[in-house]
Design an enzyme around this catalytic site. Sequence first.
Site, PDB file in Angstrom:
ATOM      1  N   SER A  93       5.116  -0.091  -1.397  1.00 60.71           N
ATOM      2  CA  SER A  93       5.156   1.359  -1.648  1.00 60.71           C
ATOM      3  C   SER A  93       5.721   1.613  -3.041  1.00 60.71           C
ATOM      4  O   SER A  93       6.814   1.132  -3.357  1.00 60.71           O
ATOM      5  CB  SER A  93       6.061   2.054  -0.643  1.00 60.71           C
ATOM      6  OG  SER A  93       5.619   1.830   0.663  1.00 60.71           O
TER       7      SER A  93
ATOM      8  N   ARG B   1      16.009   3.661   1.857  1.00 61.12           N
ATOM      9  CA  ARG B   1      15.696   2.938   0.611  1.00 61.12           C
ATOM     10  C   ARG B   1      16.818   3.089  -0.426  1.00 61.12           C
ATOM     11  O   ARG B   1      16.566   3.210  -1.619  1.00 61.12           O
ATOM     12  CB  ARG B   1      14.377   3.439  -0.012  1.00 61.12           C
ATOM     13  CG  ARG B   1      13.130   3.179   0.803  1.00 61.12           C
ATOM     14  CD  ARG B   1      12.839   1.687   0.894  1.00 61.12           C
ATOM     15  NE  ARG B   1      11.543   1.407   1.463  1.00 61.12           N
ATOM     16  CZ  ARG B   1      11.293   1.316   2.767  1.00 61.12           C
ATOM     17  NH1 ARG B   1      12.257   1.493   3.649  1.00 61.12           N
ATOM     18  NH2 ARG B   1      10.073   1.030   3.180  1.00 61.12           N
TER      19      ARG B   1
ATOM     20  N   GLU C 219       9.981   4.302  -6.080  1.00 60.07           N
ATOM     21  CA  GLU C 219      10.849   3.399  -5.316  1.00 60.07           C
ATOM     22  C   GLU C 219      11.052   2.099  -6.099  1.00 60.07           C
ATOM     23  O   GLU C 219      12.075   1.438  -5.977  1.00 60.07           O
ATOM     24  CB  GLU C 219      10.173   3.102  -3.967  1.00 60.07           C
ATOM     25  CG  GLU C 219      11.077   2.420  -2.979  1.00 60.07           C
ATOM     26  CD  GLU C 219      10.343   1.537  -2.008  1.00 60.07           C
ATOM     27  OE1 GLU C 219      10.604   0.317  -2.032  1.00 60.07           O
ATOM     28  OE2 GLU C 219       9.524   2.061  -1.233  1.00 60.07           O
TER      29      GLU C 219
HETATM   30  N1  EPU Z   1      -0.949   8.223   4.980  1.00 61.20           N
HETATM   31  C1  EPU Z   1      -2.117   8.807   4.540  1.00 61.20           C
HETATM   32  N2  EPU Z   1      -2.860   8.158   3.590  1.00 61.20           N
HETATM   33  C2  EPU Z   1      -2.513   6.977   3.081  1.00 61.20           C
HETATM   34  C3  EPU Z   1      -1.320   6.367   3.531  1.00 61.20           C
HETATM   35  C4  EPU Z   1      -0.559   7.006   4.474  1.00 61.20           C
HETATM   36  O1  EPU Z   1      -2.477   9.880   4.963  1.00 61.20           O
HETATM   37  O2  EPU Z   1      -3.251   6.468   2.226  1.00 61.20           O
HETATM   38  C5  EPU Z   1      -0.110   8.902   5.978  1.00 61.20           C
HETATM   39  C6  EPU Z   1      -0.594   8.821   7.393  1.00 61.20           C
HETATM   40  O3  EPU Z   1      -0.372  10.095   7.960  1.00 61.20           O
HETATM   41  C7  EPU Z   1       0.323   7.839   8.057  1.00 61.20           C
HETATM   42  C8  EPU Z   1       1.614   8.087   7.303  1.00 61.20           C
HETATM   43  O4  EPU Z   1       1.186   8.384   5.977  1.00 61.20           O
HETATM   44  O5  EPU Z   1       0.461   8.086   9.415  1.00 61.20           O
HETATM   45  C9  EPU Z   1       2.571   6.931   7.273  1.00 61.20           C
HETATM   46  O6  EPU Z   1       1.913   5.781   6.744  1.00 61.20           O
HETATM   47  P1  EPU Z   1       2.465   4.299   7.017  1.00 61.20           P
HETATM   48  O7  EPU Z   1       2.749   4.111   8.457  1.00 61.20           O
HETATM   49  O8  EPU Z   1       1.542   3.356   6.328  1.00 61.20           O
HETATM   50  O9  EPU Z   1       3.881   4.297   6.335  1.00 61.20           O
HETATM   51  P2  EPU Z   1       4.403   4.836   4.920  1.00 61.20           P
HETATM   52  O10 EPU Z   1       5.293   5.995   5.185  1.00 61.20           O
HETATM   53  O11 EPU Z   1       3.278   5.033   3.978  1.00 61.20           O
HETATM   54  C10 EPU Z   1       6.593   3.389   4.994  1.00 61.20           C
HETATM   55  C11 EPU Z   1       7.310   2.450   4.089  1.00 61.20           C
HETATM   56  C12 EPU Z   1       6.641   1.083   4.096  1.00 61.20           C
HETATM   57  C13 EPU Z   1       6.665   0.547   5.516  1.00 61.20           C
HETATM   58  C14 EPU Z   1       5.934   1.538   6.426  1.00 61.20           C
HETATM   59  C15 EPU Z   1       6.010   1.152   7.885  1.00 61.20           C
HETATM   60  C16 EPU Z   1       8.279   3.859   2.375  1.00 61.20           C
HETATM   61  C17 EPU Z   1       8.264   4.284   0.956  1.00 61.20           C
HETATM   62  N3  EPU Z   1       7.348   2.988   2.742  1.00 61.20           N
HETATM   63  O12 EPU Z   1       5.286   3.581   4.444  1.00 61.20           O
HETATM   64  O13 EPU Z   1       7.416   0.218   3.275  1.00 61.20           O
HETATM   65  O14 EPU Z   1       6.036  -0.721   5.593  1.00 61.20           O
HETATM   66  O15 EPU Z   1       6.553   2.857   6.298  1.00 61.20           O
HETATM   67  O16 EPU Z   1       7.298   1.383   8.373  1.00 61.20           O
HETATM   68  O17 EPU Z   1       9.152   4.319   3.138  1.00 61.20           O
HETATM   69  C18 EPU Z   1       7.622  -0.642   1.059  1.00 61.20           C
HETATM   70  O18 EPU Z   1       8.714  -0.066   0.989  1.00 61.20           O
HETATM   71  O19 EPU Z   1       7.178  -1.325   0.105  1.00 61.20           O
HETATM   72  C19 EPU Z   1       6.804  -0.508   2.255  1.00 61.20           C
HETATM   73  C20 EPU Z   1       5.582  -1.035   2.353  1.00 61.20           C
END
Ligand code: EPU
Length: 337
Positions: free
Chosen positions: A237, A162, A333
Site C-alpha cells: 500500500s 501504521r 505510507e
Molecule cells: N478497494 C477498491 N478498489 C481497489 C482497492 C480497494 O474499491 O482497487 C476497496 C474495496 O472496497 C475493499 C476495500 O477497499 O473492500 C479494502 O481493500 P483491501 O481489503 O484490499 O484492503 P486495503 O484497505 O486496501 C489494507 C492494508 C493492507 C492490508 C489489507 C488487508 C493499509 C494502507 N493497507 O489495505 O496492507 O494487506 O488492508 O488487511 O492499511 C500494506 O500496508 O502494504 C498492505 C498491503
Amino acid sequence: MQENFSLRPFNTFGVDVNSKYFTEVLTIDELKDAIRYSKEHHLSVLFLGGGSNILLTRDFDGLAIKLSLKGISEEDINENEVLVTAKSGENWHEFVLYSLEKNYGGLENLSLIPGNVGTSPMQNIGAYGTEIKDIFVSCTVLDLENLELKTFNLKDCHFGYRDSVFKQEGKGKYVILDVSFKLTKKNHHIKTEYGAIKTELENMGITDPTIQDVSKAVIHIRQSKLPDPKEIGNAGSFFKNPTIPLTQFEDLKQKFENIPGYPNGDMVKVPAGWLIEQCGWKGKQIGNAASHKLQALVIVNATGKATGKEIFDFSTEIIDSVKEKFGIELEREVNII
Ligand code: EPU
C-alpha cells in the site's frame, strides 16, 4: 565498505540509485563500528531493512547500512504461551512460517507481508484483522546518540494505525535490533472476522480452521491481488487509509452513495483504494509508474525502469485528484528518501 554502490537489490520498488558508501552488518558490534565510522566522517546514514517500505528518489550521499542480524530464540512463558524473539534481519514471512511449523499462534494473519522483522514495529504492520501490537511484547534498540542498548515495551511504542514512536518522536534516533512476541502454544485465538478470510476459508471448504489454514487463506488472498515484488517492483500500500470525521463522511455519502467506510467513534476510515479507483487511476500507467490493476492502492514500477522521482510524481498526481474529487488528502505510507 563499498563505494558508489547500487541500492537496487535493497528496495522492493527496484529503483536504481547509488549510495556513496555501503556496508552490511551481521552483528551489533559491526553495526556500532559502522555508526562510529559515519560519525567520524560526518556521513549521514540510511538503514536498510527489507527495503519494502521505502521509495528512493535520489542518490544517497552518505553511508547505507544493510541490517542483517539473524537468529530466533524462544522462552516458555507458561503452559500456553511462548516468548519468541527474532533478530531484525530475519525475513518476516520466514519468521511467520517458523512459528507456524512449531504451531505457535498469533502471526498467521500477517503471512506473506514483505520486509524484515526489524521494521515491523516501525509502522505496526497489520493485515486481515491483526496488527503486531496484538502480540508484541518488546524490542531492543540501539540508541544512535550514545550507542547504548535500550528496551521498548508495548506501551513505550505508542502503536497506532501504521504508526509508532519510531515514526514520531523517536524518528531517526534508534535502530531496532530484535523484536519479541508473545505467541500461543495450544489455545490459539483464530481471527477470521475479516470478510475476505471468511470467504477464502469457505472456498477452501474449511469450517474449523487451524492457524495454518488461516495463513494459507491469507496467502491466497494476498497472491490474488497484491503484486509480488520479485516480479514487479512495489512497496505494498503506497498510502494510508484516511480517517475522516463522521460529518464529512455523511456529506460525501450524499454525493457518492456507494462510498465504503468503517466507523470508529466519531471518525470513519475510508479505503484509499476505493477513492483512487473512483478517480480513474486503477491500472493506469504514466511513463514507467502505474497503479496496480487489481489493487489501486499499490503503485508499481511497471516497466522495471521507473525512477523514484517518477513514482513520487505519480503519487502526487493521485493525491491531487483524490483531493479535488473528495476533499480528502491522502498520506503516503511509504518512506520517501
Ligand atoms: N478497494 C477498491 N478498489 C481497489 C482497492 C480497494 O474499491 O482497487 C476497496 C474495496 O472496497 C475493499 C476495500 O477497499 O473492500 C479494502 O481493500 P483491501 O481489503 O484490499 O484492503 P486495503 O484497505 O486496501 C489494507 C492494508 C493492507 C492490508 C489489507 C488487508 C493499509 C494502507 N493497507 O489495505 O496492507 O494487506 O488492508 O488487511 O492499511 C500494506 O500496508 O502494504 C498492505 C498491503
